[in-house]
Design an enzyme around this catalytic site. Sequence first.
Site, short mmCIF file in Angstrom:
data_model
loop_
_atom_site.label_atom_id
_atom_site.label_comp_id
_atom_site.label_asym_id
_atom_site.label_seq_id
_atom_site.Cartn_x
_atom_site.Cartn_y
_atom_site.Cartn_z
CB THR A 161 32.26 38.54 40.34
OG1 THR A 161 31.86 37.30 40.82
CG2 THR A 161 32.80 39.59 41.38
CD GLN A 196 27.98 36.85 42.86
OE1 GLN A 196 27.58 37.09 41.97
NE2 GLN A 196 28.97 36.19 43.20
CD GLN A 218 26.39 39.33 45.95
OE1 GLN A 218 25.44 39.46 45.46
NE2 GLN A 218 26.78 38.47 46.18
CG ASP A 219 31.42 41.30 44.76
OD1 ASP A 219 30.85 41.17 46.36
OD2 ASP A 219 31.47 39.83 44.31
CG ASP A 240 30.48 40.41 50.62
OD1 ASP A 240 31.09 40.36 51.61
OD2 ASP A 240 31.27 39.58 50.48
NE ARG A 296 30.74 38.14 53.60
CZ ARG A 296 29.59 37.04 52.76
NH1 ARG A 296 29.20 36.26 53.28
NH2 ARG A 296 29.67 37.52 51.77
CD1 TRP A 298 36.47 34.55 49.51
CD2 TRP A 298 37.07 36.73 48.49
NE1 TRP A 298 35.97 34.61 47.97
CE2 TRP A 298 36.85 35.49 47.54
CE3 TRP A 298 37.49 37.49 47.95
CZ2 TRP A 298 36.80 36.03 46.27
CZ3 TRP A 298 37.49 38.14 46.96
CH2 TRP A 298 37.19 37.23 45.61
#
Length: 379
Positions: A161, A196, A218-219, A240, A296, A298
């Site tokens: 990521t 990601q 995503q991300d 996220d 969320r 994390w």
Amino acid sequence: MTAIMGSKKKLCVMLLILFLSNIVITANSSKSHSKKKTKFNELRKTEKRYFDWIKRMSSRNHSTNSFVEAKNKFEPCKFIKVNQNPKLGDFTTVKKAINSIPLFNPCRVVISVSPGTYREKIEIPASMAYVTLEGSGAAKTIIRWDDTADRIGPNGAALGTYGSATFAVNAPFFLARNITFKNKSPAPLAGAIGKQAVALRISADMAAFINCKFVGAQDTLYDHKGRHYFKNCHIQGSVDFIFGDGLSLYDSCHLHAKTNNYGALTAQKRESMLDETGFSFVNCKVTGNGALYLGRAWGSFSRVVFAFTYMDKIITPRGWYDWGDKQRHMTVFYGQFKCSGPGANYGGRVSWARELTKQEAQPFVSLSFIDGHEWLTNL
């Protein structure tokens, strides 16, 4: 006689064993007492640090112990122009313009980027401070790439990521205006691994983004670490799409979800009660499609606050997700303050989220949250 001598020897051995046992028991008892005393002292220290943190969060300079002193420089010493037409600029790519700056940069350098789509993957090294990147408008100047976490990098290993970012900043005092950072990798299927795809990673202190756009799935925005300010920005993603362990204020930003499934707006990674990190969203707007959690957990002590923010109906009634760990219900700090819209109804929220009072919300709703009065002047 021999029997008597043998008995005396046995008795001496037994006495010796008892003597040594007492020494061991005494030593162990002393060690046990020492350990209990150490644990008690550590607990006292932890409690003191916690109450010191509470006191500091109410002060004007609450982050000075966690971050370096702000010494920003705003007066430019150099201007560089990027244009895809070599006759109209100093460089034809953003990467070449950045590479022309001294590695240990002592003063503010302004890079002006003309309209166009720049297909580049860029990383600013940690020593190259005081860089300003100015586009011609977020709709006109776009930097894009398409890496994902599972893509193999130059060293033969997956990028991860962290390495998937289209644009990465490791140097302090970075400033971007009127530009789009995009990861054009397509949105992954539900449950896909290694997809990601970061549009921008900010891993440095005291960075600001004004009128910028961050586009991904995503991300999207890796708000990795440091104090950051986002003003009038558009941030788009699915899962996220704002994540990391930064201490960041999002002021008047548009947060737009693009997912047909469940998604999450934030994944904040605060790991300790004493860490001063967290995300604050003030006067923002949340829109899009799908079903969206506000955040969320994390990190075990994840901290996110939304204040004066409009929330469309895409926000799930529960609002927040514990990352599958119920113990985090006792440690996270998730709050709303005077939010509006069909997704802002607090009635169905999880019991471990908060509807903040004015006093509780106050530390999160101004530039003081990120010590902005020290390093954001003259923007």
